[in-house]
Design an enzyme around this catalytic site. Structure first.
Site, PDB file in Angstrom:
ATOM      1  N   CYS A  95      44.445  37.750  41.467  1.00  0.00           N
ATOM      2  CA  CYS A  95      44.682  37.289  42.838  1.00  0.00           C
ATOM      3  C   CYS A  95      46.100  36.800  43.092  1.00  0.00           C
ATOM      4  CB  CYS A  95      43.691  36.187  43.196  1.00  0.00           C
ATOM      5  SG  CYS A  95      41.973  36.742  43.137  1.00  0.00           S
ATOM      6  N   CYS A 418      44.967  30.290  42.518  1.00  0.00           N
ATOM      7  CA  CYS A 418      44.255  30.551  41.270  1.00  0.00           C
ATOM      8  C   CYS A 418      44.137  32.061  41.106  1.00  0.00           C
ATOM      9  CB  CYS A 418      42.863  29.924  41.305  1.00  0.00           C
ATOM     10  SG  CYS A 418      41.819  30.557  42.644  1.00  0.00           S
TER      11      CYS A 418
END
Length: 434
Positions: A95, A418
């Site tokens: 991500c 994250c």
């Protein structure tokens, strides 16, 4: 004899944009990720009026790769009209893939290998690669060596009914075999985040995004996308649930840990298609070419933790690290833009940052990092409401943060996220004209 240290060039952010994010299976369902990247790059070139021949390198992030365009940065750059003499490469870091694309671009500029870089990311979840089973793949490869029709029969005898079931991509950790949602449920429980708090945060995210869209606050980062066959422009994100309520969110069942989990479809980010791009230059080149930087990309860091216990805790580790490197505290930050994988994940990270025990046990600090002020945090919505195309979110965070700095008359922004694998990222950004 000592040598004089050469000062690294300031990394100027000229502009950034994205095509509207769309729920997977909707607006971009018939397009490839390279199509999305092409439109984002073309939009960036159009709004900056940059001559493509001036570009030194293109870097794009992506997560789920299409085998036909494995180096999607190169294919998208060519399709966007960038000369074939301009190198391009693709990076992947879950991500934070487009964050990695941006910082790779920064280092290309700092090392003198390029003066102008386009960086960003792209993702489609509408057409993910679905493979034949491993046994069928083996048989097909062996079949290429067969020299007569009778040679196929022994290969066919190896097939079993189970071999006919296709393999679809799994959003699970290879190292732990846990889904990200299961990890988010564990993290929320560990840091005392209730279901009610998660639903309230998700409601805030959608309400903020709806208001920002209505007031035109996101228009500055969005470029229209045109989709065949009718080519009617798509101009807005379509994942924002303006009509959601706490009652609707509370009625949803747990999605991952049943029956007692707290992560639901309503307080989690949804599968999204989209692409983003930013234009970076060294400051001297920008000024010489008549560009006015919006901001400067300063310090950045990447961190990694145990994916079994701390999969989504990257911001809680990256934030104190980047603050220390910059000589700052949370009070110096005017704009916060953090990636929201789940409401439970973002709230757990905020609780960790404000926890004395976490500071002592995990950060080697005597005092907690501090409380992140919500009035400066993701004020235009975030991944929960705008959407999360895995490979493109990072560049959206940076672009949104910089536009907010300018609009809100701020000086310093902190971007954090994250990523799968138990990784994380943070970056400090400074407004150019302060």
């Amino acid at each position: 004899m000592a040598t004089k240290k050469t000062q690294s060039p300031a990394i100027a952010f000229i502009d950034g944009c994205r095509i509207p994010f769309q729920r997977s299976g909707t607006g971009y369902k018939n397009l490839m990720s390279y199509d999305l990247a092409r439109m984002a790059i073309q939009g960036l070139l159009h709004r900056t009026d940059l001559d493509p021949r001036e570009i030194g390198h293109v870097v794009m992030g992506t997560v789920i790769q299409e085998v036909k365009t494995s180096n999607v940065a190169r294919e998208a750059a060519l399709a966007a009209g960038i000369p074939n003499t301009v190198p391009a490469h693709t990076v992947t870091m879950a991500c934070v893939s487009s964050n990695q694309a941006i910082t790779t671009g920064m280092e290309l500029i700092r090392s003198g290998q390029a003066k102008i870089v386009i960086a960003g990311g792209t993702e489609t979840m509408s057409d993910v690669p679905i493979r034949l089973s491993k046994q069928i793949r083996r048989i097909l490869l062996d079949a290429q060596k067969v020299k007569s029709p009778s040679g196929y029969l022994p290969l066919l005898k190896k097939l079993r009914p189970k071999d006919l079931v296709p393999e679809t991509p799994s959003i699970t950790e290879f190292s732990t075999n846990e889904t990200m949602g299961q990890s988010a449920d564990k993290l929320a429980a560990k840091f005392g985040v209730t279901r009610e708090e998660q639903d309230a945060y998700a409601l805030r995210a959608h309400q903020r995004a709806a208001l920002a869209t209505k007031d035109g606050l996101l228009a500055g980062e969005i470029v229209p996308a045109t989709v065949p066959p009718n080519f009617d422009p798509i101009t807005t994100d379509n994942g924002i649930r303006e009509d959601t309520t706490l009652e609707k969110l509370a009625s949803l069942s747990p999605a991952f840990v049943k029956p007692h989990g707290t992560i639901t479809a309503g307080n989690a980010s949804f599968l999204t298609d989209g692409a983003s791009a930013v234009l970076l230059m060294d400051d001297e080149t920008a000024r010489a070419m008549g560009f006015t930087p919006k901001a400067y990309l300063k310090e950045y860091t990447y961190v990694a933790q145990d994916p079994g216990e701390e999969l989504l805790l990257g911001p809680a580790y990256a934030t104190p690290k980047i603050l220390k490197a910059s000589g700052m505290t949370l009070s110096n930050i005017d704009v916060f833009e953090f990636h929201e994988a789940f409401a439970g994940q973002i709230l757990a990270n905020m609780n960790a940052l404000n926890s004395k025990d976490f500071a002592k046990d995990h950060l080697n600090l005597d005092q907690p990092v501090g409380e992140v002020p919500l009035d400066r945090f993701n004020t235009l919505g975030g991944s929960l409401s705008l959407g999360h195309p895995f490979g493109a979110t990072g560049a959206r965070l940076v672009t949104t943060a910089i536009n907010r700095l300018i609009r809100e008359d701020g000086n310093i922004a902190l971007v954090a996220a994250c990523a799968a694998g138990g990784q994380g990222h943070a970056m400090i950004i400074q407004r150019a004209d302060v």
